[in-house]
Design a protein around this motif. Structure first.
Motif, PDB file in Angstrom:
ATOM      1  N   THR A 211       0.850  -1.194   0.000  1.00  0.00           N
ATOM      2  CA  THR A 211       0.000   0.000   0.000  1.00  0.00           C
ATOM      3  C   THR A 211       0.882   1.240   0.000  1.00  0.00           C
ATOM      4  N   THR A 214      -0.502   7.171   2.274  1.00  0.00           N
ATOM      5  CA  THR A 214      -1.832   7.754   2.233  1.00  0.00           C
ATOM      6  C   THR A 214      -1.851   9.033   3.062  1.00  0.00           C
ATOM      7  N   ALA A 246      -8.448  -0.764   6.524  1.00  0.00           N
ATOM      8  CA  ALA A 246      -7.918   0.582   6.730  1.00  0.00           C
ATOM      9  C   ALA A 246      -8.295   1.093   8.116  1.00  0.00           C
ATOM     10  N   GLY A 279      -4.093   9.621  -6.600  1.00  0.00           N
ATOM     11  CA  GLY A 279      -5.251   8.782  -6.854  1.00  0.00           C
ATOM     12  C   GLY A 279      -5.848   8.969  -8.227  1.00  0.00           C
ATOM     13  N   PRO A 285      -5.185   4.329  -7.845  1.00  0.00           N
ATOM     14  CA  PRO A 285      -5.472   4.715  -6.461  1.00  0.00           C
ATOM     15  C   PRO A 285      -4.424   4.184  -5.497  1.00  0.00           C
ATOM     16  N   ASN A 286      -4.327   4.869  -4.364  1.00  0.00           N
ATOM     17  CA  ASN A 286      -3.404   4.414  -3.307  1.00  0.00           C
ATOM     18  C   ASN A 286      -4.063   3.326  -2.489  1.00  0.00           C
ATOM     19  N   GLU A 287      -4.304   2.194  -3.115  1.00  0.00           N
ATOM     20  CA  GLU A 287      -4.948   1.063  -2.472  1.00  0.00           C
ATOM     21  C   GLU A 287      -3.994  -0.130  -2.499  1.00  0.00           C
ATOM     22  N   PRO A 288      -4.229  -1.126  -1.650  1.00  0.00           N
ATOM     23  CA  PRO A 288      -3.339  -2.295  -1.638  1.00  0.00           C
ATOM     24  C   PRO A 288      -3.330  -3.016  -2.978  1.00  0.00           C
ATOM     25  N   HIS A 354       3.537  -2.263  -7.602  1.00  0.00           N
ATOM     26  CA  HIS A 354       2.260  -1.576  -7.453  1.00  0.00           C
ATOM     27  C   HIS A 354       1.946  -0.783  -8.715  1.00  0.00           C
TER      28      HIS A 354
END
Length: 511
Positions: A211, A214, A246, A279, A285-288, A354
């Motif tokens: 991740t 954030t 989260a 994002g 997006p800053n997601e896993p 990523h």
């Protein structure tokens, strides 16, 4: 990586001036400003400020939390010695309970000490002056412990099974003389650590997710036990097996960096502003996302490293005898095998794990200066899709690079660039980078280049060579040698050379 480009491409009205002739490090803040849209950036007022010499710098003590030190289990070297290179364990098998601990040792623990080297200790990845500013905190869902590699221990109050790793870089671990470049060094080393950790987890059969930083990064730093958050980069999180839900952390104003270090205040601003645009659809997006493989799918066996333990042991940045600085490459009396370059290209071709980093790496141009490698024309090559495309035949290019290197040959410094069979450059066009990704693209590209260079270091070790990441080239003249456009800046480079035997002792620190 970008497709091969024509040489001498001109996309900017002028070549951006360096504040002191052609210092590539001092030019960095101008390139950042140019990327944001400033066509005539001025050097920051602190550019010429007097700073203590780098050798006088004393790194701050580790941010050791209160609590016991839990030793990491021994036996990592034996396990790595049982894993033949270049094969990796098949995914999906059961991981041992101490797999994460062995992966952490594989990634961070010192390998050796070289008494004649002015910089020690040496870990599996390269770090400027062996300062290792990137730290790992290991969490169990309740508390965080600091990984202390030199003590082979996790320090802190946690008692549960480790489930996640937070990676953050401490800017003040790097000498003040590096000024704004401290931010780039932390970002580049973060990319190297990500690949080293990804490899360690892969070798010990431990799936994980990644991740990016954030918006609650400063709050997470406080949770890690970091008091002066302005010293640290926003953390990357590696979750073992699957991402954790989260956690919404209460936002508090972040204290500013001290007034007496204006370049650091700018570094922090750049790091925090990298969240803007992170994002968008270009970076994702800053997601896993799954922590994908660090190893190319197809590699030849190595005559120098039959096991993964051997490969990591042989990785080094070039040695000099008698506490001299720099590195020296022996002359290639006979051409190196074709495998030398194909192995390097394979490791360079593995994208970062990523989507944020993979998209940024696609904006990076990779240039290879080649000589004395069988089957490859000496000169300038652009690398794309795992292939080196000849841009210009030029047997004089390596000598031209050495002439424009900031640490030339002296009685106390070695410089083997003219004899190195391979020197690789990673460059971006800042204006295009910002147009595609916003401010997030700057750090993401540096992370991605660090990821790639660590792979190149492992490729060199597999071939019995050294690989030295460097940023000391004079940028304007070097761009002329390798055929980059005026609006391109060099993010990172690495010299791959033939090591000379120094006769010095090498002390084994592995467990």
């Amino acid at each position: 990586m970008t497709a091969p480009a024509e040489p001498w491409t001109r996309r900017a009205p002028v070549d951006l001036p360096g504040p002191e002739g052609d210092n590539s490090i001092a030019r960095e803040p101008l390139w950042y400003a140019y990327g944001t849209g400033d066509d005539a950036p001025e050097p920051p007022p602190w550019t010429w400020a007097a700073t203590p010499p780098p050798d006088s710098h004393v790194p701050p003590p580790p941010p050791r939390p209160a609590g016991p030190a839990t030793p990491l289990p021994p036996g990592t070297t034996d396990r790595l010695s049982a894993l033949p290179y270049p094969r990796v364990p098949a995914p999906g098998g059961p991981a041992s309970p101490d797999a994460l601990a062995h992966a952490l040792t594989t990634t961070f623990a010192p390998l050796r000490r070289e008494p004649e080297n002015p910089y020690n200790e040496h870990r599996p990845y390269a770090s400027p002056r062996c300062l290792f500013p990137v730290h790992a905190f290991v969490g169990d869902g309740e508390a965080w412990r600091l990984l202390e590699p030199t003590r082979h221990a996790l320090t802190g109050p946690g008692t549960g099974a480790p489930a996640r790793v937070a990676l953050t870089g401490r800017y003040t671990a790097i000498p003040l003389a590096y000024q704004w470049f401290r931010g780039s060094l932390v970002a580049i080393e973060t990319g190297m650590v990500l690949r080293a950790l990804s490899l360690g987890l892969e070798l010990f059969g431990t799936p994980a997710s990644l991740t990016p930083p954030t918006a609650d990064g400063p709050e997470l730093l406080r949770e890690l036990g970091v008091e002066q958050t302005w010293e640290w980069s926003l953390p990357w999180l590696v979750d073992i097996d699957r991402p954790r839900p989260a956690v919404r952390r209460p936002a508090e104003p972040e204290p500013p960096a001290p007034e007496g270090d204006p370049s650091l205040r700018h570094v922090i601003d750049v790091n925090r502003s990298s969240l803007r645009g992170a994002g968008n659809c270009a970076l994702g997006p800053n997601e896993p996302a799954p922590l994908t493989t660090a190893v190319p799918p197809t590699l030849p066996d190595s005559p120098h490293a039959p096991t993964w333990s051997d490969l990591l042991w042989h990785r080094h940045s070039g040695r000099m005898p008698r506490a001299l600085h720099g590195m020296d490459s022996a002359k290639c009396l006979t051409p190196l095998p074709t495998r030398t370059l194909t192995t390097a290209l394979a490791w360079l071709g593995v994208p970062p794990p990523h989507p944020t980093l993979a998209a940024a790496f696609d904006a990076v141009t990779v240039t290879a200066v080649v000589q004395h490698i069988d089957g490859h024309t000496p000169g300038i090559h652009r690398v794309h899709d795992g292939t080196a495309h000849l841009l210009r035949r030029d047997p004089t290019a390596p000598a031209g690079l050495e002439a424009n290197y900031g640490y030339g040959l002296t009685p106390v410094n070695g410089c083997g660039i003219a004899d190195a069979p391979l020197t690789v450059f990673f460059s971006v066009r800042p204006r295009e980078l910002f147009a595609r990704f916003g401010p997030a693209g700057w750090s993401a590209a540096q992370h991605a280049c660090g990821w790639a260079v660590h792979g190149l270091c492992l490729a060199a070790a597999a071939e019995g060579l050294f690989a030295r990441p460097v940023r000391a080239f004079k940028e304007i003249q070097t761009k002329e040698v390798i055929g980059l456009g005026e609006d391109a800046t060099i993010v990172l480079s690495a010299v791959v050379g033939v090591p000379r035997e120094t006769g010095g002792a090498v002390l084994d620190l592995r467990t």
